[in-house]
Every structure is written in C-alpha cells, then in structure tokens.
Design an enzyme around this catalytic site. Structure first.
Site, short mmCIF file in Angstrom:
data_model
loop_
_atom_site.label_atom_id
_atom_site.label_comp_id
_atom_site.label_asym_id
_atom_site.label_seq_id
_atom_site.Cartn_x
_atom_site.Cartn_y
_atom_site.Cartn_z
N HIS A 61 -7.18 -2.80 9.90
CA HIS A 61 -8.46 -3.58 9.78
C HIS A 61 -9.26 -3.46 11.22
O HIS A 61 -9.36 -4.51 11.70
CB HIS A 61 -8.01 -5.22 9.23
CG HIS A 61 -7.54 -4.95 8.14
ND1 HIS A 61 -6.85 -6.20 7.58
CD2 HIS A 61 -7.14 -4.06 7.13
CE1 HIS A 61 -6.26 -6.01 6.40
NE2 HIS A 61 -6.53 -4.76 6.23
N GLU A 113 0.95 -1.45 -0.05
CA GLU A 113 0.00 0.07 0.05
C GLU A 113 0.91 1.22 0.02
O GLU A 113 0.28 2.42 0.49
CB GLU A 113 -0.80 0.15 1.03
CG GLU A 113 -1.91 -1.23 1.29
CD GLU A 113 -3.18 -0.99 0.14
OE1 GLU A 113 -2.87 -0.21 -0.68
OE2 GLU A 113 -3.61 -2.23 0.04
N HIS A 123 -13.17 -3.43 4.23
CA HIS A 123 -11.60 -3.54 4.38
C HIS A 123 -11.02 -3.00 5.70
O HIS A 123 -10.31 -3.80 6.49
CB HIS A 123 -11.22 -3.00 3.16
CG HIS A 123 -9.83 -3.35 2.79
ND1 HIS A 123 -9.00 -3.43 1.90
CD2 HIS A 123 -8.65 -3.32 3.96
CE1 HIS A 123 -7.72 -3.58 2.17
NE2 HIS A 123 -7.49 -3.45 3.20
N HIS A 135 -2.84 2.31 8.29
CA HIS A 135 -3.89 1.53 7.78
C HIS A 135 -4.16 0.25 8.58
O HIS A 135 -3.06 -0.57 8.77
CB HIS A 135 -3.60 1.23 6.34
CG HIS A 135 -4.53 0.29 5.86
ND1 HIS A 135 -5.92 0.38 5.63
CD2 HIS A 135 -4.45 -1.06 5.22
CE1 HIS A 135 -6.45 -0.92 5.08
NE2 HIS A 135 -5.60 -1.58 4.81
#
EC number: 4.1.2.19
Length: 275
Positions: A143, A117, A212, A141
């Site tokens: 989850h 990413e 996501h 980032h």
C-alpha cells in the site's frame, strides 16, 4: 543440521517485509509477498519440513506452476512481525504435480494459511514467467502511500499514470519503460482481481489497484522492492508538485525519447505519444 530460517530466501523475506513496514507501505496486515524458488533451494532443509504437510486446493488449476516451491507471506500476518517469528508469518509451499493445489512444507504455524491474494500472485507469476522467459521470480503487493494518492487525482489510465511518473523522476523511464498498468477498482482477494492483474502483468511489471495499492514484479526481492520504491518516490514528488500548484515545466517527449535511447530501453509508446 541446517536451519531454514538461516536460508537466503527466509532472510530475504525478512529484510523485504521489514523494509516495507519501515517505509509505511504495509500497515497492520496490509501487503503480501511471494518468491518463486527452485527445488535446489529448499532441498537442504527437508529436515525442517512439517511431518504431515497440510494440503490446500487452489481455486483454479495452475499447471504452469506444477511442482514449483514458493515462499509466501501469511494471511492476516503483519509485516512488522515477520522478523520476530518467521515460521508463524511465512510459509514454504509447493504446488502439486498437476497444479491443482499445494502443500505447506514449512512455516505458517498454528493452522495459518497463505495470503488471501494468492490467486493474484500465482496468476501473475504465470504471466511473468512467460513474459520474462522465467527471469521474474517475485510478486510484491503493498500500500504505497503516494501511488495510492495519485489514483484519486489523476485519470486512471495507463498512458497518463505512466507519463506522469516518468516526469516525476528522470530514472523512472529507465527503471520501468514498460509503464504502469492500472485496473478499475475491484474487490480484493478474488479470482477476478487476480485475473485482471495477471492480464496487465503480461505487459507491465507494475500494476496499480486504484484506492488500494500496487503490484510489482521482478527477478529478485531487491529488484522488485526497488521498482516499487522508485515509482513511489516519483509519486511523492508528484503529490508535492500538485500541492504547490502544478507543473510549470517538465521533461519533454523529446527528452524522454533521448533518455530511452541512451539507456537502451523502449518506452511504452502510448505514454510517449500522449502529448
């Protein structure tokens, strides 16, 4: 000789990744984290650098980030293992002078590479540098379980998601008055999702990827972790509320406005005006 693993930035990455694993936000190799550094941060550890740093070209040039060092998590690496072997799971990279690629100065051993990413991270760093006049240095980032769950049951638009999260916990409007951006579902690890995320990062420090995860930005590792943690706590409250039959009462628009005035923040107008 100073050891880079004792540096504030490696130790900070160890703590942030370990905490995120313990929260349940980063199963397997899920999640990624980047921290923008200054040359002065890495200079004392030059003796720890690879003798022949590998060079990797970027998929698109990032001139705004030219000559900038970062510490990043690796592709396919497990957050739970960062504390066990930082050099295998983290890397210090430095963008070249024209922003076309980067050298891996330290870490990412055994031919490992930075997170898949990275386009989303670097593009988001560019936008947050501009939006915060250089204050924001971290892109995270993960989850986050309950934030993901909400994207299945709430209409996926910024105003509604923001308003519900503000209502889920009083502190939320104070912590993220700029609201939460949200994308349509997109294939991860692509320039396209990176560009879409960066566009939302122009206006929001939090961006949801439906079904996501979430992207967060902040000036420090602690601030960024705390931003996501606050939103995720509110999402957990909302999940429980909806499982108990829904809201009977909530924070009103007038109360949200009063909250913003008390703490000197300007709430996202579209979320305030929603109802």
């Amino acid at each position: 000789m100073q050891n880079i693993t004792d540096s504030w930035f490696v130790q900070g990455m160890i703590k942030a990744t370990s905490d995120a694993w313990l929260k349940g936000w980063d199963e397997r190799n899920g999640g990624n984290l980047t921290l923008r550094l200054d040359e002065a941060d890495i200079a004392p550890f030059a003796t720890n650098f690879h003798e022949k740093p590998r060079y990797i070209a970027l998929s698109q040039p990032m001139p705004l980030l030219a000559n900038t060092p970062f510490i990043v998590t690796g592709s396919g690496k497990f957050f739970r293992n960062v504390q066990l072997d930082p050099a295998a799971n983290l890397g210090v990279v430095k963008i070249d002078s024209d922003g076309a690629g980067y050298h891996i100065l330290w870490g990412l051993t055994h031919d490992a590479v930075p997170t898949s990413e990275l386009p989303a991270h670097f593009l988001s760093h560019c936008e947050r540098i501009k939006a915060t006049h250089g204050k924001d240095r971290v892109i995270m980032h993960c989850h986050a379980t309950n934030l993901i769950a909400l994207t299945y049951v709430l209409e996926n638009n910024t105003a509604l998601i923001t308003r519900k999260l503000w209502e889920g916990s009083t502190e939320c409007l104070v912590v993220f008055p700029d609201g939460v951006g949200i994308l349509p579902w997109m294939v991860p690890g692509t320039d396209e999702i990176g560009q879409a995320t960066a566009q939302e990062m122009q206006k929001h420090s939090l961006v949801l990827w439906p079904f996501h995860g979430v992207f967060g930005s902040g000036p420090t590792l602690d601030e960024t972790f705390g931003l996501i943690d606050t939103a995720e706590k509110s999402a957990e409250v909302l999940v429980k509320i909806y499982s108990m039959g829904g809201m009977k009462q909530t924070i009103t628009r007038e109360e949200l406005v009063a909250l913003g005035k008390r703490f000197g923040v300007t709430p996202l107008a579209s979320a305030v005006a929603l109802y």
